[in-house]
Design a protein around this motif. Structure first.
Motif, short mmCIF file in Angstrom:
data_model
loop_
_atom_site.label_atom_id
_atom_site.label_comp_id
_atom_site.label_asym_id
_atom_site.label_seq_id
_atom_site.Cartn_x
_atom_site.Cartn_y
_atom_site.Cartn_z
N ASP A 123 30.12 15.00 81.57
CA ASP A 123 30.51 14.90 80.11
C ASP A 123 29.74 13.99 79.39
O ASP A 123 29.84 13.87 78.20
CB ASP A 123 32.02 14.52 80.24
N TYR A 124 28.99 13.05 79.97
CA TYR A 124 28.36 11.88 79.37
C TYR A 124 27.56 12.23 77.90
O TYR A 124 27.85 11.86 76.87
CB TYR A 124 27.47 11.29 80.49
N GLN A 125 26.67 13.13 78.20
CA GLN A 125 25.76 13.72 77.05
C GLN A 125 26.86 14.27 75.86
O GLN A 125 26.47 14.16 74.61
CB GLN A 125 24.76 14.73 77.43
N ALA A 126 27.61 15.38 76.40
CA ALA A 126 28.42 15.72 75.26
C ALA A 126 29.50 14.81 74.64
O ALA A 126 29.67 14.68 73.60
CB ALA A 126 29.38 16.89 75.87
N VAL A 127 29.91 13.90 75.33
CA VAL A 127 30.79 12.86 74.74
C VAL A 127 29.90 12.10 73.80
O VAL A 127 30.27 11.65 72.69
CB VAL A 127 31.42 12.23 75.58
N ALA A 128 28.84 11.51 74.28
CA ALA A 128 28.08 10.64 73.54
C ALA A 128 27.51 11.62 72.15
O ALA A 128 27.53 10.92 71.04
CB ALA A 128 26.74 10.32 74.30
N THR A 129 27.05 12.71 72.27
CA THR A 129 26.64 13.32 71.15
C THR A 129 27.94 13.52 70.26
O THR A 129 27.52 13.29 68.98
CB THR A 129 25.94 14.83 71.57
N ALA A 130 29.22 13.86 70.75
CA ALA A 130 30.25 14.00 69.85
C ALA A 130 30.59 12.70 69.16
O ALA A 130 31.07 12.58 67.98
CB ALA A 130 31.35 14.47 70.62
#
Length: 120
Positions: free
Chosen positions: A48-55
């Protein structure tokens, strides 16, 4: 610690599964203000790291995180130079051998400011 060079001083943190609760303290050892070089500490699964960081980039201040996002396992407020912040979080959501990433969600920082949380 986080600094004005967009770095955490740790790339890996270890916690025993026998711990029921973890207390983490983030210190911003730099001098720049939170609106210029703010740092926080966010924990998600690595998946989930990339998606949360981008959001988080789109969520904006004060914490650059999507509100109420269940993918965020723990997070601190954004702090500026000379400040510190602590968080306590329950380890019940964490699995031994699980793949977890911690990062700073301030815009652009997650690329350099990230590391692994290892549950043993």
């Amino acid at each position: 610690d986080g600094n004005d060079q967009i770095q955490f001083n740790q790339k890996e943190l270890r916690v025993s599964k026998s711990c029921k609760e973890v207390t983490l303290t983030l210190k911003h050892v730099g001098q720049l203000a939170a609106n210029v070089m703010g740092h926080n500490w966010v924990l998600t699964t690595t998946a989930d790291y990339q998606a949360v960081a981008t959001a988080g980039q789109g969520a904006g201040p004060p914490n650059y995180l999507p509100a109420g996002d269940a993918r965020i396992l723990a997070s601190t407020a954004v702090i500026g130079g000379g400040q510190s912040v602590s968080i306590k979080f329950d380890t019940a959501k964490l699995n031994a051998g699980g793949d977890y990433t911690f990062f700073c969600s301030f815009p652009g920082h997650f690329v350099l400011m990230n590391g692994k949380l290892i549950v043993e």
